[in-house]
Enzyme design. Structure first.
Site, mmCIF file in Angstrom:
data_model
loop_
_atom_site.group_PDB
_atom_site.id
_atom_site.type_symbol
_atom_site.label_atom_id
_atom_site.label_comp_id
_atom_site.label_asym_id
_atom_site.label_seq_id
_atom_site.Cartn_x
_atom_site.Cartn_y
_atom_site.Cartn_z
ATOM 1 N N SER A 1 -9.531 -17.763 7.705
ATOM 2 C CA SER A 1 -10.326 -16.661 8.266
ATOM 3 C C SER A 1 -9.954 -15.333 7.600
ATOM 4 O O SER A 1 -10.826 -14.485 7.369
ATOM 5 C CB SER A 1 -10.166 -16.585 9.786
ATOM 6 N N HIS B 1 1.902 -11.762 7.921
ATOM 7 C CA HIS B 1 2.658 -12.596 8.865
ATOM 8 C C HIS B 1 2.322 -12.160 10.290
ATOM 9 O O HIS B 1 2.276 -10.964 10.574
ATOM 10 C CB HIS B 1 4.169 -12.454 8.604
ATOM 11 N N ILE C 1 6.826 -19.239 -3.186
ATOM 12 C CA ILE C 1 6.245 -18.983 -4.507
ATOM 13 C C ILE C 1 7.345 -19.182 -5.553
ATOM 14 O O ILE C 1 8.444 -18.641 -5.409
ATOM 15 C CB ILE C 1 5.707 -17.531 -4.569
ATOM 16 N N ASP D 1 9.238 -14.448 4.154
ATOM 17 C CA ASP D 1 9.030 -13.291 5.037
ATOM 18 C C ASP D 1 10.072 -12.186 4.896
ATOM 19 O O ASP D 1 10.296 -11.419 5.834
ATOM 20 C CB ASP D 1 8.993 -13.752 6.516
ATOM 21 N N ASN E 1 1.727 -10.724 1.362
ATOM 22 C CA ASN E 1 1.564 -11.731 2.413
ATOM 23 C C ASN E 1 1.269 -11.050 3.747
ATOM 24 O O ASN E 1 1.607 -9.887 3.950
ATOM 25 C CB ASN E 1 2.864 -12.552 2.544
#
Ligand code: GRF
Length: 191
Positions: free
Chosen positions: A15, A106, A90, A147, A104
């Site tokens: 999404s 989160h 990655i 993260d 990214n």
């Protein structure tokens, strides 16, 4: 001036990937040029194709081999990599070539509720179990650890007493859809 080209990496529904694709459709300086998924039947692949974006699947062993992923990213003439629900690390070679150009999202206020295994509803379950009064999203640069890259922006929401996982998830999703494309755009334009 040539447009900056984004390749999105995603493992699931997509999404956020769809939001990014639509946000940059017709943008004068930025375009989404490809989507790569490590899940063969991920909905993101069909959704992106339907929007006219080149979409490819590659298995985990390919995605975790630096040279293989790099050559595909080069083939797509990638300037920026955006992770939108991508659940693998990655490879170091890719991080070094795209240093500061991988972003990214989160679904928590990092450093809270991040790290390996913290994704999807697990994050929200933990937030609720801890009786937190707020949660939110973090948009951050990607480094070699889950993260832990430098944070770019965070957006908050408050939790009501007795709030369920589904309800919190919906609030977080709303924040993601509202802010992720805008923050990505700002970062790329300011680079
Ligand atoms: C989002 O919650 C994002 O924060 C996380 O993975 C989820 C992806 O959702 N990294 P979707 O596939 O974009 O719907």
């Amino acid at each position: 001036m040539e447009k900056k080209r984004i390749t999105i990496l995603a493992s699931g529904t997509g999404s956020n990937a769809v939001r990014l694709i639509n946000h940059f459709k017709g943008h004068p300086q930025i375009q989404v040029s490809a989507v790569i998924s490590n899940k063969k039947d991920a909905r993101v692949l069909t959704s992106a194709e339907e929007l006219g974006i080149r979409s490819v699947y590659n298995e985990n062993s390919f995605m975790e081999t630096g040279e293989a992923l790099l050559s595909l990213l080069r083939e797509f003439r990638t300037d920026w990599i955006i992770l939108a629900g991508y659940l693998r690390l990655i490879p170091a070679e890719v991080i070094s070539e795209f240093n500061g150009r991988i972003i990214n999202i989160h679904p928590s206020l990092l450093p809270l509720y991040g790290g390996k295994g913290m994704y999807g509803s697990k994050v929200h379950e933990a937030v609720i179990a801890d009786k937190r009064s707020e949660s939110g999203i973090t948009i951050h640069f990607v480094n070699s650890k889950f993260d832990e890259g430098d944070r770019i922006a965070q957006f908050f929401c408050t939790l009501e007493g007795g709030e369920g996982v589904g309800h919190l998830e919906a609030k977080i999703r709303k924040l993601e859809h509202a802010y992720f494309p805008l923050v990505v755009e700002q970062v790329i334009l300011q680079a």
